[in-house]
Design an enzyme around this catalytic site. Sequence first.
Site, short mmCIF file in Angstrom:
data_model
loop_
_atom_site.label_atom_id
_atom_site.label_comp_id
_atom_site.label_asym_id
_atom_site.label_seq_id
_atom_site.Cartn_x
_atom_site.Cartn_y
_atom_site.Cartn_z
N LYS A 1 -3.76 7.94 3.04
CA LYS A 1 -4.95 7.65 3.84
C LYS A 1 -4.79 8.19 5.27
O LYS A 1 -5.76 8.64 5.88
CB LYS A 1 -5.23 6.15 3.87
CG LYS A 1 -5.73 5.58 2.55
CD LYS A 1 -7.06 6.21 2.13
CE LYS A 1 -7.63 5.50 0.91
NZ LYS A 1 -8.90 6.14 0.44
N TYR B 1 0.82 -1.22 0.00
CA TYR B 1 0.00 0.00 0.00
C TYR B 1 0.85 1.27 0.00
O TYR B 1 0.44 2.30 -0.50
CB TYR B 1 -0.94 -0.02 1.21
CG TYR B 1 -2.27 0.64 0.97
CD1 TYR B 1 -2.98 0.45 -0.21
CD2 TYR B 1 -2.84 1.45 1.95
CE1 TYR B 1 -4.21 1.05 -0.42
CE2 TYR B 1 -4.08 2.05 1.76
CZ TYR B 1 -4.74 1.84 0.57
OH TYR B 1 -5.96 2.44 0.38
#
Length: 262
Positions: free
Chosen positions: A164, A157
């Site tokens: 995020k 990620y």
Amino acid sequence: MAGLLLEGKKVLVTGVLDRRSIAYAAARLAQEQGAEIALSGFGRAMSLTERTAKRLNDPTPLVLELDVNKPEDIETVAKDLKERWGELHGIVHAIAFAPEDALGGNFLSTEWPSVATALQTSAYSLKALTVGLVDLMQPGASVVGLDFDARVAWPAYDWMGVAKAALESTTRYLARDLGGRGIRVNLVSAGPLRTLAAKGISGFEGIEGEWERQSPLGWDTTDPEPVGRAVVSLLSDWWPATTGELIHVDGGYHAMGAPIRG
């Protein structure tokens, strides 16, 4: 129509690409709960959004051109919605993007331009879009963004995880500054789903099996409806005193310290 959660509300839903997306589930459920919705898209993906919009309930939702990284697009959408609706009761922020070199195990080698793109598109855009439309938003309005829990580092990620984390912080500051207007800002943190966006992250599929082993309620990576229901609930008037919050819809995975063994 009496008793529907979003009866009479007008909601902008971003990020609808196809029927596998969380945004599509939220848009469909919002319509079923009485909302009038508009969708947004841009560039090459605009045709996908327009085609998917036709699969929603009648009337087919309006689809607006919106690149959240272009202030002029946000201004145009604000003017369009003001002319059509005159007010806005909700925004679903389902927008995230990171260049390929910012994902898939490239954390240490990613250069700033790619990081900047990920942060601007995936985090700053929440502020840009919300503030751009804030004058249309009525007291009690709700902004709901989509998150993937950034408290820990995930395989593959990389800089999207950092983005995020920035999104989560942005939500809290927006909640602080917009609370006086009666506007709520919250996030829904979903478990992994086989969406078009997830397919673009090399190695991300390796996370799916962990959810099946560790979620006490189980987790279906092909079903975005539980997340869509949470989004619609937060858009409604049933959370009048909740803002700056991160709601997990992940089968309970986030609360477990070790895999569950049968």
